[in-house]
Scaffold this motif. Structure first.
Motif, PDB file in Angstrom:
ATOM      1  N   ASN A  86     -11.794   4.981  27.768  1.00  0.00           N
ATOM      2  CA  ASN A  86     -12.208   4.391  26.497  1.00  0.00           C
ATOM      3  C   ASN A  86     -13.149   5.283  25.696  1.00  0.00           C
ATOM      4  O   ASN A  86     -13.193   5.195  24.464  1.00  0.00           O
ATOM      5  N   ALA A  87     -13.903   6.145  26.368  1.00  0.00           N
ATOM      6  CA  ALA A  87     -14.886   6.980  25.667  1.00  0.00           C
ATOM      7  C   ALA A  87     -14.202   7.830  24.601  1.00  0.00           C
ATOM      8  O   ALA A  87     -13.155   8.431  24.844  1.00  0.00           O
ATOM      9  N   GLY A  88     -14.797   7.860  23.422  1.00  0.00           N
ATOM     10  CA  GLY A  88     -14.217   8.654  22.345  1.00  0.00           C
ATOM     11  C   GLY A  88     -15.208   8.863  21.211  1.00  0.00           C
ATOM     12  O   GLY A  88     -16.168   8.104  21.064  1.00  0.00           O
ATOM     13  N   ILE A  89     -14.961   9.908  20.415  1.00  0.00           N
ATOM     14  CA  ILE A  89     -15.779  10.187  19.232  1.00  0.00           C
ATOM     15  C   ILE A  89     -14.865  10.503  18.062  1.00  0.00           C
ATOM     16  O   ILE A  89     -13.694  10.838  18.253  1.00  0.00           O
ATOM     17  N   HIS A  90     -15.405  10.389  16.853  1.00  0.00           N
ATOM     18  CA  HIS A  90     -14.587  10.767  15.696  1.00  0.00           C
ATOM     19  C   HIS A  90     -14.993  12.108  15.112  1.00  0.00           C
ATOM     20  O   HIS A  90     -14.236  12.727  14.367  1.00  0.00           O
ATOM     21  N   GLY A  91     -16.197  12.591  15.420  1.00  0.00           N
ATOM     22  CA  GLY A  91     -16.665  13.845  14.843  1.00  0.00           C
ATOM     23  C   GLY A  91     -17.174  13.637  13.432  1.00  0.00           C
ATOM     24  O   GLY A  91     -17.013  12.569  12.843  1.00  0.00           O
ATOM     25  N   SER A  92     -17.789  14.658  12.887  1.00  0.00           N
ATOM     26  CA  SER A  92     -18.356  14.538  11.545  1.00  0.00           C
ATOM     27  C   SER A  92     -17.271  14.558  10.480  1.00  0.00           C
ATOM     28  O   SER A  92     -16.202  15.139  10.665  1.00  0.00           O
ATOM     29  N   PRO A 160      -8.278  12.089   8.961  1.00  0.00           N
ATOM     30  CA  PRO A 160      -9.361  12.902   9.535  1.00  0.00           C
ATOM     31  C   PRO A 160      -8.750  13.827  10.587  1.00  0.00           C
ATOM     32  O   PRO A 160      -8.427  13.400  11.705  1.00  0.00           O
ATOM     33  N   THR A 161      -8.592  15.076  10.240  1.00  0.00           N
ATOM     34  CA  THR A 161      -7.675  15.959  10.954  1.00  0.00           C
ATOM     35  C   THR A 161      -7.996  16.137  12.435  1.00  0.00           C
ATOM     36  O   THR A 161      -7.110  16.065  13.290  1.00  0.00           O
ATOM     37  N   ALA A 162      -9.242  16.396  12.761  1.00  0.00           N
ATOM     38  CA  ALA A 162      -9.605  16.618  14.159  1.00  0.00           C
ATOM     39  C   ALA A 162      -9.364  15.354  14.991  1.00  0.00           C
ATOM     40  O   ALA A 162      -8.809  15.423  16.099  1.00  0.00           O
ATOM     41  N   TYR A 163      -9.770  14.217  14.456  1.00  0.00           N
ATOM     42  CA  TYR A 163      -9.609  12.956  15.178  1.00  0.00           C
ATOM     43  C   TYR A 163      -8.135  12.613  15.362  1.00  0.00           C
ATOM     44  O   TYR A 163      -7.688  12.270  16.471  1.00  0.00           O
ATOM     45  N   VAL A 164      -7.351  12.714  14.275  1.00  0.00           N
ATOM     46  CA  VAL A 164      -5.918  12.420  14.350  1.00  0.00           C
ATOM     47  C   VAL A 164      -5.242  13.321  15.379  1.00  0.00           C
ATOM     48  O   VAL A 164      -4.456  12.864  16.213  1.00  0.00           O
TER      49      VAL A 164
END
Length: 245
Positions: A86-92, A160-164
């Motif tokens: 479940n752990a996750g981040i979206h980044g700036s 959001p490119t990195a997250y996607v």
């Protein structure tokens, strides 16, 4: 009593997933980077009469933390029945494909993709000792490449490119892992909790945390006849619940 490890579980959807699984009779190991926050979350569950839960310190970005968590859990249980990544981040933000520094991509992938792989590999031996092991990778509807390329999709402009990219990569890993384990009793699936009002998105989502967690719990508790290698998303596919990859 079945056991479950949930990463990033001291708040939000992860915490609510823990609560719901406790109500279903699971023993929960509440994974968290900050053990103090994890203990606070456990104390809150105790006030609700939910006592079959422990905090487990685990930072999915660091190999030594994962190794230590595996050693601790191996001393407590004979088998792990469910792993929920479940752990996750979206980044700036913003994350434009030409302007976003590659360091942001690396940061987001470290948690959302490489962290999942590292945790899964570390705990796979304990999962293999369960008669009906389950792996749930918490993804995002934004990780669907099919829908990201569809101008008619309601979230088409949200990129959001990195997250996607990290969630698309996670989906690909889920497919490969499910295939690798298809001759076993494992069920390996990806779940999109939906666009949910949490700290993750400044509470902008229309969905509720209990509903989001229920989607994760449903997949974590699949019976022996349940599917494997699926991308579940009520948000992307309200009629069938199965999202295109």
């Amino acid at each position: 009593m079945k056991t479950v490890l949930i990463t990033g579980a001291n708040k939000s959807i992860g915490f609510e997933t823990a609560r719901q699984l406790l109500h279903q009779g699971y023993y929960v190991y509440l994974g968290c980077r900050d053990i103090q926050k994890g203990e606070q979350a456990v104390s809150l569950l105790h006030t609700e009469g939910l006592n079959e839960v422990e905090a487990l310190e685990i930072d999915v970005d660091h190999a030594e933390s994962i190794k230590a968590a595996r050693q601790v859990l191996g001393q407590k249980i004979n088998a792990l029945d469910v792993l929920i990544n479940n752990a996750g981040i979206h980044g700036s933000f913003p994350q434009l494909p030409l302007e976003t520094d590659v360091s942001i991509f690396k940061q987001v992938f470290e948690t959302n993709f490489f962290g999942v792989i590292a945790v899964t590999q570390a705990f796979i031996d304990l999962l293999r000792l369960s008669p009906q092991p389950r792996i749930v990778n918490v993804t995002s509807g934004l990780g669907s490449l099919t829908l990201q390329d569809d101008p008619a999709w309601k979230y088409y402009a949200v990129k959001p490119t990195a997250y996607v990219a990290s969630k698309a990569a996670l989906n690909a890993y889920t497919i490969a892992l499910a295939y690798n384990l298809h001759d076993t009793t494992f069920k390996v699936n990806a779940v999109d909790p939906g666009y949910t009002a949490t700290d993750f998105n400044n509470h902008s989502g229309p969905g509720t945390v209990p509903d989001a967690a229920a989607r994760v719990v449903k997949t974590a508790t699949l019976g022996p006849d349940g599917p494997t290698g699926q991308f579940f998303s009520d948000d992307n596919a309200p009629d069938t619940g199965i999202s295109p990859w």
